[in-house]
Design a protein around this motif. Structure first.
Motif, mmCIF file in Angstrom:
data_model
loop_
_atom_site.group_PDB
_atom_site.id
_atom_site.type_symbol
_atom_site.label_atom_id
_atom_site.label_comp_id
_atom_site.label_asym_id
_atom_site.label_seq_id
_atom_site.Cartn_x
_atom_site.Cartn_y
_atom_site.Cartn_z
ATOM 1 N N HIS A 290 0.858 -1.185 0.000
ATOM 2 C CA HIS A 290 0.000 0.000 0.000
ATOM 3 C C HIS A 290 0.889 1.228 0.000
ATOM 4 O O HIS A 290 1.935 1.252 0.651
ATOM 5 N N ARG A 291 0.459 2.249 -0.709
ATOM 6 C CA ARG A 291 1.286 3.454 -0.861
ATOM 7 C C ARG A 291 1.524 4.174 0.455
ATOM 8 O O ARG A 291 2.471 4.965 0.577
ATOM 9 N N ASN A 292 0.684 3.921 1.461
ATOM 10 C CA ASN A 292 0.837 4.604 2.744
ATOM 11 C C ASN A 292 1.330 3.688 3.852
ATOM 12 O O ASN A 292 1.145 3.974 5.040
ATOM 13 N N LEU A 293 1.965 2.587 3.471
ATOM 14 C CA LEU A 293 2.672 1.729 4.417
ATOM 15 C C LEU A 293 4.154 1.790 4.116
ATOM 16 O O LEU A 293 4.559 1.854 2.948
ATOM 17 N N VAL A 294 4.973 1.772 5.153
ATOM 18 C CA VAL A 294 6.407 1.631 4.960
ATOM 19 C C VAL A 294 6.666 0.185 4.559
ATOM 20 O O VAL A 294 6.257 -0.742 5.256
ATOM 21 N N GLN A 295 7.334 -0.001 3.425
ATOM 22 C CA GLN A 295 7.537 -1.347 2.907
ATOM 23 C C GLN A 295 8.509 -2.148 3.784
ATOM 24 O O GLN A 295 9.640 -1.726 4.018
ATOM 25 N N LEU B 112 -5.248 -2.288 6.004
ATOM 26 C CA LEU B 112 -4.871 -3.345 6.940
ATOM 27 C C LEU B 112 -6.092 -4.086 7.470
ATOM 28 O O LEU B 112 -6.086 -5.314 7.595
ATOM 29 N N HIS B 113 -7.144 -3.354 7.775
ATOM 30 C CA HIS B 113 -8.322 -3.966 8.379
ATOM 31 C C HIS B 113 -9.213 -4.684 7.368
ATOM 32 O O HIS B 113 -9.828 -5.705 7.702
ATOM 33 N N GLU B 114 -9.281 -4.157 6.139
ATOM 34 C CA GLU B 114 -10.258 -4.689 5.189
ATOM 35 C C GLU B 114 -9.694 -5.074 3.826
ATOM 36 O O GLU B 114 -10.317 -5.860 3.107
ATOM 37 N N GLY B 115 -8.530 -4.549 3.465
ATOM 38 C CA GLY B 115 -8.077 -4.712 2.091
ATOM 39 C C GLY B 115 -7.059 -5.803 1.855
ATOM 40 O O GLY B 115 -6.714 -6.083 0.695
ATOM 41 N N TYR B 116 -6.568 -6.435 2.904
ATOM 42 C CA TYR B 116 -5.557 -7.478 2.763
ATOM 43 C C TYR B 116 -6.229 -8.840 2.901
ATOM 44 O O TYR B 116 -7.390 -8.955 3.306
ATOM 45 N N GLU B 117 -5.515 -9.901 2.570
ATOM 46 C CA GLU B 117 -6.066 -11.256 2.620
ATOM 47 C C GLU B 117 -6.426 -11.688 4.032
ATOM 48 O O GLU B 117 -7.239 -12.584 4.237
ATOM 49 N N GLN B 118 -5.795 -11.081 5.034
ATOM 50 C CA GLN B 118 -6.124 -11.289 6.434
ATOM 51 C C GLN B 118 -6.382 -9.944 7.088
ATOM 52 O O GLN B 118 -6.029 -8.888 6.548
ATOM 53 N N VAL B 119 -7.018 -9.975 8.255
ATOM 54 C CA VAL B 119 -7.159 -8.762 9.051
ATOM 55 C C VAL B 119 -5.828 -8.522 9.762
ATOM 56 O O VAL B 119 -5.303 -9.417 10.435
ATOM 57 N N VAL B 120 -5.276 -7.337 9.594
ATOM 58 C CA VAL B 120 -4.015 -6.989 10.238
ATOM 59 C C VAL B 120 -4.288 -5.916 11.284
ATOM 60 O O VAL B 120 -4.787 -4.838 10.958
ATOM 61 N N ILE B 121 -3.993 -6.221 12.535
ATOM 62 C CA ILE B 121 -4.119 -5.248 13.624
ATOM 63 C C ILE B 121 -2.727 -4.705 13.905
ATOM 64 O O ILE B 121 -1.825 -5.454 14.268
#
Length: 312
Positions: free
Chosen positions: A33-38, A92-101
């Motif tokens: 995602h463009r707004n996550l640090v890779q 993170l909450h809705e757009g990835y294959e898992q829920v990421v908290i």
């Protein structure tokens, strides 16, 4: 260039613990995602496990907000950074294959690239679970001022606990004050959300805006951010908006309600426990949690990449 962060995580001192760690980090490494640090990979040195990220030229957001910053962010920059982080959390909450908290949303974990875009980083405390599933109970970790009040009781990090932390982030970006800051003795309330709520009820909400902005801001946007910060800081998880709702408010697609519910209602249930969970005093920058060092495998760091990087 790489930015390297020491990971604070609790894993078993065994090969199984290492395998579980690598599996979870590999999942996080696939986040795009463009707004996550890779996240590029990980390495180990003596008793430390380190995560390796893309280098962010302008460092972390906190140095532009607190302690007489040398560079003052304009309101337009602050508002965009808030929207950037909201977009990242929605992914993170809705757009990835898992829920990421994420579990540690705060100004020092928001990094700024060469164009001052906000990027959420430091996934050392992140947890994943399947969509439609339920988060497991874990030890309480995070940073004072950003911990949802239900966490000490339930031990369950959820998207709603990330929303609570994001509410604290919005308030500190608008006010230039840490969520819990004993050094701000001129304020009657040392807890930022309580002070903002008090000023909101007195009709003086604009008075909490960071004085470093010198009045140069869009009042409609500032009021929206402050009110949305209070909504996200609600003591009841079910009364907080989701990150999808938050982004719609920020984008102007939905209008905020005319009146707000008190953030810490029901006699502030759990909030005193959150402020002082172990009978000790903590500063606003203290992390809560018992961290175990991983056993020493090697004296030299060995960089392990997380898969193949996607290019755009």
């Amino acid at each position: 260039m790489y930015l390297c962060n020491i990971i604070d995580t609790h894993i078993k001192s065994s090969k199984q613990g290492l395998r579980e760690f690598v599996s979870e980090i590999a999942s996080i490494g696939r986040l795009r995602h463009r707004n996550l640090v890779q996240l590029l990979g990980w390495c180990r040195r003596r008793g430390d496990l380190l995560l390796v990220y893309d280098f962010m030229e302008n460092g972390s957001l906190d140095k532009y907000l607190f302690d007489e910053p040398k560079t003052i962010l304009r309101w337009q920059q602050r508002f965009k950074i808030i929207k950037d982080v909201a977009s990242a959390l929605l992914y993170l909450h809705e757009g990835y294959e898992q829920v990421v908290i994420h579990r540690d949303v705060k100004a020092s974990n928001v990094l700024l690239d060469s164009e001052m875009n906000g990027r959420l980083g430091d996934f050392g405390l992140a947890r994943l679970y399947e969509h439609g599933g339920h988060p497991s109970t874990t030890r309480v970790v995070g940073t004072l001022g950003y911990l949802a009040p239900e966490l000490p009781r339930t031990g369950k990090a959820t998207p709603s606990t990330d929303v609570y932390a994001f509410g604290a982030l919005m308030l500190e970006v608008a006010c230039g004050v840490r969520p819990v800051d004993p050094r701000k003795a001129q304020h009657e309330d040392l807890v930022l959300v309580d002070w903002v709520w008090k000023m909101y009820k007195e009709g003086k909400l604009i008075d909490v805006v960071d004085p470093n902005l010198n009045g140069d801001f869009d009042e409609r946007e500032v009021v929206m951010v402050l009110k949305l910060g209070l909504m996200c800081s609600n003591g009841a998880p079910t009364s907080r908006p989701s990150m999808r709702q938050v982004t719609r408010y920020l984008d102007g697609e939905n209008l905020l309600p005319d009146s707000l519910m008190k953030p810490h209602h029901n006699n502030q249930e759990g909030f005193d426990e959150f402020l002082n969970p172990f009978g000790s005093s903590f500063s606003s920058s203290d992390n809560i949690g018992m961290y175990a060092s991983f056993p020493s495998f090697t004296n030299s760091p060995v960089f392990t990449p997380i898969g193949r990087r996607e290019t755009s």
